[in-house]
Scaffold this active site. Structure first.
Site, mmCIF file in Angstrom:
data_model
loop_
_atom_site.group_PDB
_atom_site.id
_atom_site.type_symbol
_atom_site.label_atom_id
_atom_site.label_comp_id
_atom_site.label_asym_id
_atom_site.label_seq_id
_atom_site.Cartn_x
_atom_site.Cartn_y
_atom_site.Cartn_z
ATOM 1 N N ILE A 471 68.154 3.313 48.480
ATOM 2 C CA ILE A 471 69.530 2.964 48.850
ATOM 3 C C ILE A 471 70.539 3.573 47.876
ATOM 4 O O ILE A 471 71.633 3.045 47.686
ATOM 5 C CB ILE A 471 69.695 1.436 48.951
ATOM 6 C CG1 ILE A 471 69.374 0.750 47.629
ATOM 7 C CG2 ILE A 471 68.812 0.883 50.052
ATOM 8 C CD1 ILE A 471 69.653 -0.760 47.641
ATOM 9 N N THR A 473 69.454 4.480 44.686
ATOM 10 C CA THR A 473 68.978 4.182 43.340
ATOM 11 C C THR A 473 68.145 5.302 42.740
ATOM 12 O O THR A 473 67.851 5.284 41.547
ATOM 13 C CB THR A 473 68.123 2.910 43.356
ATOM 14 O OG1 THR A 473 67.028 3.110 44.270
ATOM 15 C CG2 THR A 473 68.935 1.718 43.823
ATOM 16 N N ILE A 595 60.454 2.693 31.837
ATOM 17 C CA ILE A 595 61.529 3.450 32.474
ATOM 18 C C ILE A 595 60.921 4.700 33.111
ATOM 19 O O ILE A 595 60.356 5.556 32.429
ATOM 20 C CB ILE A 595 62.618 3.831 31.463
ATOM 21 C CG1 ILE A 595 63.207 2.562 30.827
ATOM 22 C CG2 ILE A 595 63.705 4.656 32.133
ATOM 23 C CD1 ILE A 595 63.848 1.599 31.808
ATOM 24 N N ASN A 597 62.455 7.158 35.323
ATOM 25 C CA ASN A 597 63.288 8.361 35.299
ATOM 26 C C ASN A 597 64.548 8.049 34.492
ATOM 27 O O ASN A 597 65.465 7.398 34.994
ATOM 28 C CB ASN A 597 63.651 8.783 36.725
ATOM 29 C CG ASN A 597 64.437 10.077 36.767
ATOM 30 O OD1 ASN A 597 64.787 10.650 35.740
ATOM 31 N ND2 ASN A 597 64.720 10.555 37.969
ATOM 32 N N GLN A 604 71.868 3.779 37.009
ATOM 33 C CA GLN A 604 71.825 2.437 37.578
ATOM 34 C C GLN A 604 72.404 1.401 36.618
ATOM 35 O O GLN A 604 73.194 0.539 37.014
ATOM 36 C CB GLN A 604 70.380 2.067 37.928
ATOM 37 C CG GLN A 604 69.868 2.684 39.203
ATOM 38 C CD GLN A 604 70.594 2.131 40.411
ATOM 39 O OE1 GLN A 604 70.461 0.959 40.755
ATOM 40 N NE2 GLN A 604 71.391 2.958 41.060
ATOM 41 N N LYS A 666 59.782 -3.244 35.413
ATOM 42 C CA LYS A 666 60.457 -4.524 35.591
ATOM 43 C C LYS A 666 61.613 -4.468 36.580
ATOM 44 O O LYS A 666 61.984 -5.478 37.162
ATOM 45 C CB LYS A 666 60.963 -5.049 34.242
ATOM 46 C CG LYS A 666 59.856 -5.566 33.334
ATOM 47 C CD LYS A 666 60.437 -6.236 32.109
ATOM 48 C CE LYS A 666 59.348 -6.894 31.265
ATOM 49 N NZ LYS A 666 59.901 -7.560 30.078
ATOM 50 N N GLY A 667 62.242 -3.352 36.745
ATOM 51 C CA GLY A 667 63.384 -3.270 37.650
ATOM 52 C C GLY A 667 64.693 -3.243 36.902
ATOM 53 O O GLY A 667 64.908 -4.002 35.954
ATOM 54 N N GLU A 670 69.697 -4.561 38.953
ATOM 55 C CA GLU A 670 70.654 -5.657 38.872
ATOM 56 C C GLU A 670 70.964 -6.135 37.455
ATOM 57 O O GLU A 670 72.010 -6.740 37.222
ATOM 58 C CB GLU A 670 70.157 -6.820 39.734
ATOM 59 C CG GLU A 670 70.243 -6.475 41.208
ATOM 60 C CD GLU A 670 69.388 -7.373 42.093
ATOM 61 O OE1 GLU A 670 69.972 -8.214 42.792
ATOM 62 O OE2 GLU A 670 68.161 -7.210 42.116
#
Length: 712
Positions: A471, A473, A595, A597, A604, A666-667, A670
């Site tokens: 989307i 990211t 991480i 990239n 982000q 982990k993402g 957000e």
């Protein structure tokens, strides 16, 4: 025939190296087509007609005159639209949003409710006819007034339990040497991506095909199959390129309306939302009223913590902005109470918006911690370090890595925090007041079951297929790097295909769980493929394909508190004459696992921080109580941070590994926004000596506060 050894001879690690987007050239040259651009033969266009009253019934629609207009093919409304099934449980155990069940009754639950769809040969004809359609209503009194004293507020679970309690809160507050008792508010906010919501539906040989802009193709398949009582295997959803989502691109009215029209007309039908329509049909973040009470010893150790949040929801659908949930992870106390409550109003349904709960919740909690630090005479970072829990404050589960303290230390070093004079209102540059502030951040790091396939082709190339969604990211690129390492080859030899429900079930792009969930499935498929290649003598002409399913592996993952963490720092200037606040510089240091990239990861994180600036100083959707609708429902009236508002922003990360985690991701989608608004608000206090507990911190609020506290 190619063997594993010849296909992987030149492999060097791809994960962790900066890599431009693999589809970047297609996007900048226009070769990448978005949902509203894909051509179809015999395509018809639908235009939604939205209600002009906030509550009532549809008495009549003058469809005959509209049907006589040039190019008009049909007008779908509650008297002739296909019937839908709404008694089911969808993704994450949630009930379907009734906004999706369009044209099923004559009730109008809010202003901007879809009352009809006009379908015509061209978009222009459909729009003209839709704007001509006369709808008569039986209007009823409505209630859109959100306030702390609303009598109908009640506790609601949402995606987490509504209430958690331990210890005697009243006794803890009474015994505390220092108490903070304050109310914080955040406004209604909207997440409008650059690409509007668009969907094209068509039937092909008894199978429904939808080309859509969404955050999860298999999610949309499940919802459409349930709504239209179809076998999920008879539905295919494709969403290759998506121009932003942020929680808004799930299943909405336009997709359902497009399927209805394609079913009735038996030809492809496209429905695209306008920017104004998105204000009532694409969801938003609910306003919140948050009451935070903190009780501490003189040394800053918390003895009592209460975080209660109130948000709004629609009359026919319960969505909870779970802002009090952030306190359940960040800080512990002997008495620890949190609660999320909602009030039902005649409004559109709120929905998930970037860091739902955590973004507004962190503003209130982290601002309250800053107030406590001031009262205790303790540095804000030191106060937080003194209250670092060793287990989940509510869950009691161990932390699967909690490197927040390291984020504080590195952020403080790079920001120059040690040189900060804690006294407010002292630093000046000409007429400007200068101040610095900080806040902590956390966001859950979860994973959901997904499937993937990996195919080895003659010549040493590979194709990976997964129903992921990029989307904006950079997920497609991240998955390419992950697949390349897992297949022991270079990224140039791997082609990752995404955005097609026929590739099998997979997690949506949401909750910062997408890349973690998809990477797990890809790694499992790649490992099995490598094993088969190592055991075999070569690759047949048709290739070798293996599939994975991580359901069992994720179910076996040990229970723990898994989160990304961060420390946000901001410096602001405040003009006491105009009330203008400018963020001069901002730094975020994060502990976000592996991480993939660095190039897109930093984008982000910085994007989230910019959104935090926008949240702190600009964003505010105002609802008119008389009409029930928005004042200025467009991007001219809804202010967001632009280039002139964005200073030097740095985002970086520390080493953050979990030896018990097989993926390590982990993402980061957000965590960047969490804590950012609080850091800015705390910096405004440091500059002016005045606390602003309501967002956004507009110039008029700065001036009003200065008039009320002239000595500050």
């Amino acid at each position: 025939m190619t063997t594993l050894s010849t296909a992987t001879t030149l492999h060097t690690a791809a994960v962790g190296t900066a890599h431009t987007r693999v589809e970047g050239r297609d996007k900048v040259t226009g070769a990448a087509r978005y949902a509203g651009e894909v051509p179809f033969a015999d395509l018809a266009h639908g235009w939604l007609v939205l209600s002009t009253v906030a509550r009532g019934r549809i008495r009549d629609l003058d469809t005959e005159s509209v049907l006589a207009m040039p190019g008009v093919l049909a007008v779908l409304e509650h008297r002739n639209a296909p019937r839908l099934t709404t008694d089911y449980t969808g993704l994450l155990g949630m009930r379907p949003d009734p906004t999706c069940a369009v044209f099923q009754h004559d009730r109008v639950p809010h202003l901007g409710w879809p009352v009809a769809l006009v379908v015509a040969e061209t978009s222009e004809q459909a729009r003209e006819a839709a704007e001509t359609l006369v709808v008569r209503y039986e209007q009823e009194p409505h209630d859109v007034g959100f306030g702390a004293g609303h009598p109908d507020a009640y506790a609601a679970d949402g995606h987490i339990p509504a209430v958690t309690e331990k210890g005697d809160l009243d006794a803890g507050l009474a015994a505390a040497a220092v108490v903070v008792d304050a109310e914080y508010t955040t406004p209604e906010e909207h997440h409008h991506p650059m690409e509007p919501h668009a969907a094209t539906a068509r039937w092909d040989g008894g199978r429904l095909e939808v080309t859509d802009s969404n955050q999860g193709a298999t999610w949309v398949v499940g919802e459409l199959a349930n709504l239209f009582s179809l076998d999920p295997a008879a539905v295919r959803v494709r969403s290759e390129h998506v121009g932003g989502g942020f929680g808004s691109k799930g299943v909405r009215a336009h997709q359902v309306a497009a399927v209805m029209a394609a079913t009735v007309l038996q030809r492809p039908v496209r429905v695209v939302l306008t920017r104004r329509q998105m204000f009532s049909l694409a969801g938003y973040r609910s306003p919140t009223i948050q009451h935070v009470r903190l009780g501490a010893d003189t040394d800053g150790h918390l003895r009592a913590l209460a975080h209660h949040s109130l948000s709004q929801t629609a009359t026919g659908y319960e969505f909870v902005e779970s802002s009090a949930g952030v306190a359940r992870v960040m800080y512990d106390a002997d008495a620890h109470h949190t609660a999320n409550r909602v009030v039902r109003l005649d409004i559109p349904s709120p929905t998930f918006m970037r860091a739902p709960g955590e973004a507004p919740g962190s503003f209130a909690l982290e601002a309250a911690l800053d107030e406590l630090a001031e009262k205790c005479g303790i540095d804000p970072i030191e106060l937080r370090l003194r209250n670092e829990p060793d287990r989940g404050p509510v869950s009691g589960l161990p932390f699967a890595g909690r490197n927040l303290a390291a984020c504080f230390r590195e952020g403080a070093r790079r920001f120059g925090w040690a040189e900060r004079d804690p006294r407010p209102g002292l630093r000046r540059e000409g007429r400007l007041l200068l101040g610095t502030g900080m806040a902590a951040a956390s966001f859950p790091a979860g994973a959901m079951p997904s499937t993937a396939s990996a195919t080895a082709h003659p010549g040493g190339t590979f194709t990976v297929r997964i129903s992921a969604a990029d989307i904006g990211t950079g997920a497609r690129t991240a998955l390419t790097l992950i697949a390349a390492d897992a297949l022991r080859t270079s990224p140039e030899r791997v082609h990752v295909r995404i955005g097609d429900s026929d590739f099998g079930p997979a997690m949506i792009a949401g909750g910062s769980m997408g890349t973690r969930s998809w990477a797990w499935a890809i790694r499992v498929a790649a490992a099995e493929l490598c094993e088969r290649l190592a055991l075999g003598t070569g690759i047949p002409p048709e290739g070798i394909t293996v599939r994975s399913d991580t359901t069992e592996a994720i179910g076996a993952l040990a229970a723990a508190e898994r989160h990304s963490y961060g420390a946000q720092f901001a410096e602001v200037s405040v003009d006491p004459g105009t009330g203008e606040v400018r963020v001069r510089r901002m730094l975020g240091v994060f502990a976000a696992g592996r991480i993939i990239n660095p190039l897109t990861a930093r984008n982000q994180l910085r994007g989230g921080m910019i959104w935090g600036i926008s949240m702190a100083l600009h964003e505010e959707a105002v609802r008119d109580r008389v009409s029930g609708g928005h004042v200025g429902a467009d991007l001219a009236g809804y202010h967001v941070a632009t280039h002139a508002d964005v200073p030097r922003i740095e985002a970086d990360w520390i080493e953050d590994t979990d030896p018990d985690d097989p993926v390590g991701i982990k993402g980061i989608g957000e965590i960047g926004i969490v804590g950012a608004a609080a850091a800015v608000a705390n910096a405004v206090w440091h500059a002016t000596g005045v606390r602003h507990r309501s967002l956004p911190i507009r110039p008029d609020r700065i001036l009003a506060a200065a008039a009320e506290a002239p000595d500050a």
